[in-house]
Design an enzyme around this catalytic site. Sequence first.
Site, PDB file in Angstrom:
ATOM      1  CD  GLU A   1      41.557  38.276  42.100  1.00 28.60           C
ATOM      2  OE1 GLU A   1      40.940  37.383  42.728  1.00 28.60           O
ATOM      3  OE2 GLU A   1      42.548  38.863  42.564  1.00 28.60           O
TER       4      GLU A   1
ATOM      5  CD  GLU B   1      46.696  37.253  43.072  1.00 31.73           C
ATOM      6  OE1 GLU B   1      46.348  38.431  42.852  1.00 31.73           O
ATOM      7  OE2 GLU B   1      46.901  36.422  42.181  1.00 31.73           O
TER       8      GLU B   1
END
Length: 694
Positions: free
Chosen positions: A126, A106
Amino acid sequence: MSAAHYAVHDSVAVITLDNPPMNTLAHVMREAVLAHFQTALAAANVKAIVLIGSGRAFCSGAEVREFNTPKAAAAPNTRELLAAIDASPKPVVAAIHGFALGGGFELALACHHRVAKEDALVGLPEVKLGILPGAGGTQRLPRAIGVERGLEMILAGSQVPAQQLAGTPAIDSTIPGDLQEGAIAYANKIQGQPLRRLRDLVPTVANAETFFAAARAKAAKESKGFPAPLKIIDAVEASVKLPFDEGIKAEREGFMLLVETTASKALRHAFFAERQAAKIPDIADDVTQADIRSIAIVGAGTMGGGIAMCFANVGMPVKLLDMTTEALDRGLAIIRKNYAATVQRGRLSQAEMDHRVALIRPVSQYADIADVDLVIEAVYERMDVKKAVFAQLDAAVKSSAILATNTSTLDVDELAGSTKHPSRVIGTHFFSPANVMRLLEIVRGKQTSKTALATLMSVAKRIKKVGVVARVCDGFIGNRMVEEYLRQAYFLAEEGALPQQVDQALEDWGMAMGPFRMMDLAGQDIGFEIRKRRRAEDPARQIYPAWLDRVCALGRYGQKTGAGIYRYEPGSRGATPDPLIDQLVIDYSKEIGLARKAVSDGEIVERCIFALVNEAAQILDEGIALRASDIDIAYLTGYGFPLYHGGPTFYADTVGLAKVVATMERYAKGRNGQFWKPAPYLAKLAAAGQRFNS
Ligand code: NAD
């Protein structure tokens, strides 16, 4: 020492992440990067900025050691850092090597451009912890690689080689030579071009409504019990339907919601529990380990064959010894058949199968295994047979070799005591099918040496198993607990629930297989033998309903005989309820004067699972398991316990131990109440308002 360094090469500032070993986004790192970034923005001579990692990786994401500590949210938090980078008026290029995962990817996606080594791995894992990428990943990745591909990657949590994304805005270019030089050259090339931010790209998908509806239907079916996939779909849909900043808000809301779910907490518990299980308090890293290069397995039956495959699967040569050529031939034929099935399913090449089979060498003499480093015995479950085998191993195998037994229930100390060097004897309890199940209970006898234990823990890792240490007792951790679980299942059946209702209730709750189907798979005869032995040893405590013995008396041993509690069509594993068994159970209830009553699914689950919990507490008290989380890992990897419930002790914690104890006390007043006396350790924790896992 700073967690990031700053240097300027002509007009390009290079910020190097330096938080070994994985450059996690720890607070010190976020602070250092932001400070250097602000320096770069303020420096008139700097026209572009490169972000690069030192050591093994660009950045592996959040710092797990900061989870649930104030540092996790301390300024600048990850989102603030990423927002600052995204908003930079000077172009920022991420240079990726090793891997960029989770928050690390990210971070790279918040930069304006990305260059990478071809073999660098990128991904947003995640979902595996029951959450969603919470720092813009669900908004930027679909913009970079397309909604369909982006959603697929986030839902799978997969790691993808950068090369596969090359040419998309996710990876602008791959760099064949020196990464930093390449990244600086790239930064020079784009100077003067208008800034390209992923947030400004438009994520598109044909027939959005149909696409997301289909994705939801698939996720609902495939991830029962896990809320994260549906929330991920919501967040990615927001990337299509909402402006970027609102999409980020929606992502945040989803993240905050998921982080608090029991399923996510259970996944995180399991993640840490698995790492914790490898740590044995009195075994330091410097304990000498034996170098295991060659292995022998004694007994080429169901387990011996499967164990041999575990080693061959990781390229280790194995000698397989049995009493007769027929037994060896049969064992090898089954091994070949198992591999061939994998080849047929396209999951193994014929060449690889041939290689693995060739690694398994049948032998018929103990002299043939004299020089191996490790022997695993998997002969019949009888002490006299095992002692005779160990006597031969004692005489024939070099004294530095470790001798392991795959016994499920026998006393490892007694067996070790019958040998010349008890310190080299250890238990290795594999689970069937041994080549598939991840659990390996490693049984530490009274005299087992630290070297033998440390070595077997490493061997477990090498053959891709999760080693869980147990002390010696009847059934060790897993089977000792399952005994109480099964006992409740038997009682429930005679009280009013037919076997298929018991199985269905527990499967609906999440168990991979209900207790009766599980027994049919393992073989009813095995349980029958164990019940006979235990009844003789302890008639007062070892009470089992006789109806199950009657099933065995009919020669119905389960799948292997085509019938057990269920019927099995030839060649099928599908269990069909059998009216004959229903009648047998009903007649039995009548015979013992028990009026059958309706039993709720809730009671079935409560009784079977709480029975596991109570025995878990007893096992902890006796020091059979090192810690509660080890028990959970054993159940998650060896018994098909649902991951989203986190294991028996984690589940009990979520229910609340006081409530668990109160429920047990209620059952203690009922039929067979003697099995519901709360274990002293459980009662103590509950009274103190504590949990198994603090
Ligand atoms: P099995 O009957 O399938 O195989 C036993 C093999 O040992 C046979 O091939 C037999 O010929 C061989 N054997 C017997 N005596 C021998 C001797 N003296 N020397 C050499 N070979 C000999 O049994 P299994 O199910 O593979 O079980 C083996 C062990 O593993 C037992 O201790 C059992 O309790 C344990 N175990 C079984 C399971 C399971 O689900 N089957 C699970 C975990 C552990």
